[in-house]
Scaffold this active site. Sequence first.
Site, short mmCIF file in Angstrom:
data_model
loop_
_atom_site.label_atom_id
_atom_site.label_comp_id
_atom_site.label_asym_id
_atom_site.label_seq_id
_atom_site.Cartn_x
_atom_site.Cartn_y
_atom_site.Cartn_z
N HIS A 7 -46.99 19.53 26.35
CA HIS A 7 -47.82 18.58 25.41
C HIS A 7 -48.91 19.32 24.94
CE1 HIS A 7 -49.79 14.57 24.16
NE2 HIS A 7 -50.81 15.36 24.73
N GLU A 8 -49.71 19.96 25.96
CA GLU A 8 -50.78 20.62 25.79
C GLU A 8 -50.64 21.86 24.85
OE1 GLU A 8 -53.64 19.23 26.06
OE2 GLU A 8 -53.16 17.82 27.35
N HIS A 11 -50.72 21.29 21.18
CA HIS A 11 -51.99 20.92 20.64
C HIS A 11 -52.46 22.37 20.49
CE1 HIS A 11 -52.45 16.81 21.33
NE2 HIS A 11 -52.42 16.78 22.68
#
Length: 169
Positions: A7-8, A11
Amino acid sequence: GTLIFVHELGHFACAKIFDVRVLAFSIGFGPRLLSARIGETRYVLSLLPIGGYVKLLGEGPTDEVGEAERERSFSEQPLWKRLLIVFAGPAMNFLLPLVLFFVVALNDPFLPAPVIGTGVAGEPADGVLLPGDRVLTVDGEEIRSFDDLTRIVQRNPGRSLELGIERDG
């Protein structure tokens, strides 16, 4: 931990693609276990792997950004870039299971063996192939799985095939 990392990473990667300065990439919360600055980004691994964050330059409304770095600030990016950076994390969480599914499905070492289960009365193999027979070759081509056998038979409808089988050892 894997979902958080992926997820990170979404980004992070999207911000890097748009040349937005990434101040920190952190996995976990609580006491820091490892921390290193590589280039302009601080990478952190903390004790409790229950979350994470990517800190971008100018992300918060009260962040002060120098004039020299203003163009690399998150808040100065066009709306479409900011949306892509924000949604890249959830998008990666959506893509991860799809990628894992195909990796697992395409590399499955446990394909069913080419062993005959039951015959179907009236079909060409009825009485010729017996339950427990292992098909080794079809027209001289080595067979490794039941899928191989099925594929070759389907490729040759109505044609007689020579099977090499192993029966009772």
